[in-house]
Design a protein around this motif. Structure first.
Motif, PDB file in Angstrom:
ATOM      1  N   ASP A 298       0.852  -1.207   0.000  1.00 53.64           N
ATOM      2  CA  ASP A 298       0.000   0.000   0.000  1.00 53.64           C
ATOM      3  C   ASP A 298       0.883   1.251   0.000  1.00 53.64           C
ATOM      4  O   ASP A 298       1.787   1.364   0.829  1.00 53.64           O
ATOM      5  CB  ASP A 298      -0.886   0.037   1.253  1.00 53.64           C
ATOM      6  N   GLY A 299       0.599   2.137  -0.929  1.00 49.88           N
ATOM      7  CA  GLY A 299       1.305   3.419  -0.960  1.00 49.88           C
ATOM      8  C   GLY A 299       2.759   3.318  -1.377  1.00 49.88           C
ATOM      9  O   GLY A 299       3.514   4.285  -1.292  1.00 49.88           O
ATOM     10  N   ARG A 300       3.197   2.146  -1.815  1.00 50.52           N
ATOM     11  CA  ARG A 300       4.606   1.995  -2.222  1.00 50.52           C
ATOM     12  C   ARG A 300       4.691   1.695  -3.707  1.00 50.52           C
ATOM     13  O   ARG A 300       3.919   0.898  -4.232  1.00 50.52           O
ATOM     14  CB  ARG A 300       5.273   0.855  -1.449  1.00 50.52           C
ATOM     15  N   SER A 301       5.644   2.300  -4.373  1.00 52.77           N
ATOM     16  CA  SER A 301       5.801   2.049  -5.810  1.00 52.77           C
ATOM     17  C   SER A 301       6.510   0.707  -5.999  1.00 52.77           C
ATOM     18  O   SER A 301       7.223   0.238  -5.107  1.00 52.77           O
ATOM     19  CB  SER A 301       6.632   3.159  -6.451  1.00 52.77           C
ATOM     20  N   PRO A 302       6.341   0.095  -7.172  1.00 59.45           N
ATOM     21  CA  PRO A 302       7.042  -1.171  -7.439  1.00 59.45           C
ATOM     22  C   PRO A 302       8.556  -1.009  -7.329  1.00 59.45           C
ATOM     23  O   PRO A 302       9.251  -1.890  -6.825  1.00 59.45           O
ATOM     24  CB  PRO A 302       6.645  -1.491  -8.884  1.00 59.45           C
ATOM     25  N   GLU A 303       9.081   0.139  -7.723  1.00 60.67           N
ATOM     26  CA  GLU A 303      10.535   0.378  -7.663  1.00 60.67           C
ATOM     27  C   GLU A 303      11.010   0.397  -6.207  1.00 60.67           C
ATOM     28  O   GLU A 303      12.081  -0.114  -5.889  1.00 60.67           O
ATOM     29  CB  GLU A 303      10.906   1.719  -8.331  1.00 60.67           C
ATOM     30  N   ASP A 304      10.170   0.988  -5.349  1.00 61.72           N
ATOM     31  CA  ASP A 304      10.490   1.087  -3.934  1.00 61.72           C
ATOM     32  C   ASP A 304      10.549  -0.328  -3.314  1.00 61.72           C
ATOM     33  O   ASP A 304      11.480  -0.676  -2.574  1.00 61.72           O
ATOM     34  CB  ASP A 304       9.392   1.959  -3.283  1.00 61.72           C
ATOM     35  N   VAL A 305       9.565  -1.142  -3.657  1.00 61.92           N
ATOM     36  CA  VAL A 305       9.520  -2.515  -3.128  1.00 61.92           C
ATOM     37  C   VAL A 305      10.713  -3.313  -3.662  1.00 61.92           C
ATOM     38  O   VAL A 305      11.378  -4.042  -2.918  1.00 61.92           O
ATOM     39  CB  VAL A 305       8.185  -3.200  -3.521  1.00 61.92           C
ATOM     40  N   PHE A 306      11.000  -3.132  -4.940  1.00 65.10           N
ATOM     41  CA  PHE A 306      12.131  -3.813  -5.575  1.00 65.10           C
ATOM     42  C   PHE A 306      13.430  -3.455  -4.845  1.00 65.10           C
ATOM     43  O   PHE A 306      14.221  -4.342  -4.492  1.00 65.10           O
ATOM     44  CB  PHE A 306      12.195  -3.395  -7.051  1.00 65.10           C
ATOM     45  N   GLN A 307      13.630  -2.164  -4.595  1.00 62.89           N
ATOM     46  CA  GLN A 307      14.850  -1.711  -3.934  1.00 62.89           C
ATOM     47  C   GLN A 307      14.953  -2.301  -2.535  1.00 62.89           C
ATOM     48  O   GLN A 307      16.023  -2.739  -2.105  1.00 62.89           O
ATOM     49  CB  GLN A 307      14.859  -0.177  -3.882  1.00 62.89           C
ATOM     50  N   ALA A 308      13.826  -2.357  -1.839  1.00 59.18           N
ATOM     51  CA  ALA A 308      13.824  -2.903  -0.474  1.00 59.18           C
ATOM     52  C   ALA A 308      14.259  -4.370  -0.499  1.00 59.18           C
ATOM     53  O   ALA A 308      15.029  -4.822   0.363  1.00 59.18           O
ATOM     54  CB  ALA A 308      12.427  -2.768   0.128  1.00 59.18           C
ATOM     55  N   ILE A 309      13.807  -5.112  -1.494  1.00 59.68           N
ATOM     56  CA  ILE A 309      14.167  -6.539  -1.577  1.00 59.68           C
ATOM     57  C   ILE A 309      15.647  -6.704  -1.919  1.00 59.68           C
ATOM     58  O   ILE A 309      16.355  -7.503  -1.309  1.00 59.68           O
ATOM     59  CB  ILE A 309      13.277  -7.256  -2.614  1.00 59.68           C
ATOM     60  N   VAL A 310      16.116  -5.919  -2.870  1.00 60.54           N
ATOM     61  CA  VAL A 310      17.533  -6.011  -3.257  1.00 60.54           C
ATOM     62  C   VAL A 310      18.426  -5.643  -2.057  1.00 60.54           C
ATOM     63  O   VAL A 310      19.423  -6.319  -1.781  1.00 60.54           O
ATOM     64  CB  VAL A 310      17.824  -5.117  -4.484  1.00 60.54           C
ATOM     65  N   ASN A 311      18.023  -4.617  -1.314  1.00 61.81           N
ATOM     66  CA  ASN A 311      18.800  -4.211  -0.126  1.00 61.81           C
ATOM     67  C   ASN A 311      18.826  -5.336   0.902  1.00 61.81           C
ATOM     68  O   ASN A 311      19.862  -5.678   1.453  1.00 61.81           O
ATOM     69  CB  ASN A 311      18.197  -2.959   0.522  1.00 61.81           C
TER      70      ASN A 311
END
Ligand code: CDP
Length: 229
Positions: free
Chosen positions: A208-221
């Motif tokens: 919710d409220g998060r862009s796909p890029e943001d979620v992607f970055q969180a996973i890579v981190n």
């Protein structure tokens, strides 16, 4: 916690409709040089062919047989019209018809039959065994690829998902309101619940409220941190 994780060769992404699986899956696949496989396509393709051939959608045995005798192909995009891939059913391009209202209305009923799931299981497992794949669906981490090295469960409120899906469909020219999409997702969630699994070792992310890029970055981190731990 003691955890070792190397760059995984198989990534499972599960979660309800419009939780962001496709966008995230594609980003991860491009990042690692893997293929992206959306298992929803198989259930949609089977539903499309069943409707076309007027197969009774309550007849599990007939649907399972249809799954075994149909030839579904998921190929690189053959037309530059915004598609992520081209889907052929018995040689016919059904990429966009798979997203049409009649398939959307019936796919969960088709996917709920255990015999249908069994008929489509081996194909999915074989793709998983070949590795270098990001596979998205509902039961990938728990049933199809229980050994996946990374399992992600994507969630989002039904309101957020309805908003996203309505926007997506409107952008493609389908006149459907937010309320209609909300009702459809709520109905579909209820049927899909029996075959949607949160694997014990999955990372749950609410989008919710998060862009796909943001979620992607969180996973890579996260993967970077765990690989060094
Ligand atoms: O894109 P969206 O999330 O709306 O749906 P999809 O992933 O294309 O899946 C369509 C339908 O297929 C779902 O609503 C489920 O009923 C079924 N499905 C399933 O049962 N198991 C999967 N692994 C993938 C899809």
């Amino acid at each position: 916690m003691f955890l070792t994780m190397t760059t995984p060769h198989t990534i499972a992404i599960d979660g309800p409709a419009a939780s962001g699986k496709s966008t995230l899956g594609k980003l991860l696949a491009d990042h690692f040089g893997y293929i992206y496989f959306d298992t929803g396509v198989l259930y949609r393709a089977l539903t499309y062919v069943a409707l076309e051939q007027a197969v009774d959608l309550a007849n599990a045995a007939a649907l399972a047989k249809l799954a075994q005798t149909s030839n579904f192909e998921v190929l690189a995009p053959s037309v530059a019209d915004g598609r992520q891939y081209t889907v052929l059913a018995n040689g016919n391009d059904i990429t966009w018809p798979l997203r049409a209202a009649n398939v959307e209305r019936n796919v969960s009923q088709v996917a709920a039959h255990p015999a249908v799931r069994e008929a489509l299981r081996d194909t999915q497992r074989q793709i998983g065994k070949a590795g270098h794949v990001v596979m998205a669906g509902r039961d990938i981490g728990a049933v199809i690829m229980p050994d996946a090295q990374l399992k992600i469960y994507l969630d989002a409120s039904v309101e957020e998902r309805a908003q996203r899906r309505a926007q997506e469909l409107n952008a493609r020219g389908r006149a459907i309101s937010y309320n209609e999409v909300l009702a459809d997702l709520t109905r579909r969630d209820a049927i899909d619940a029996a075959n949607t699994f949160l694997a014990a070792d999955a990372i749950t992310i609410t989008t919710d409220g998060r862009s796909p890029e943001d979620v992607f970055q969180a996973i890579v981190n996260l993967m970077g941190v765990e690989a060094q731990a």
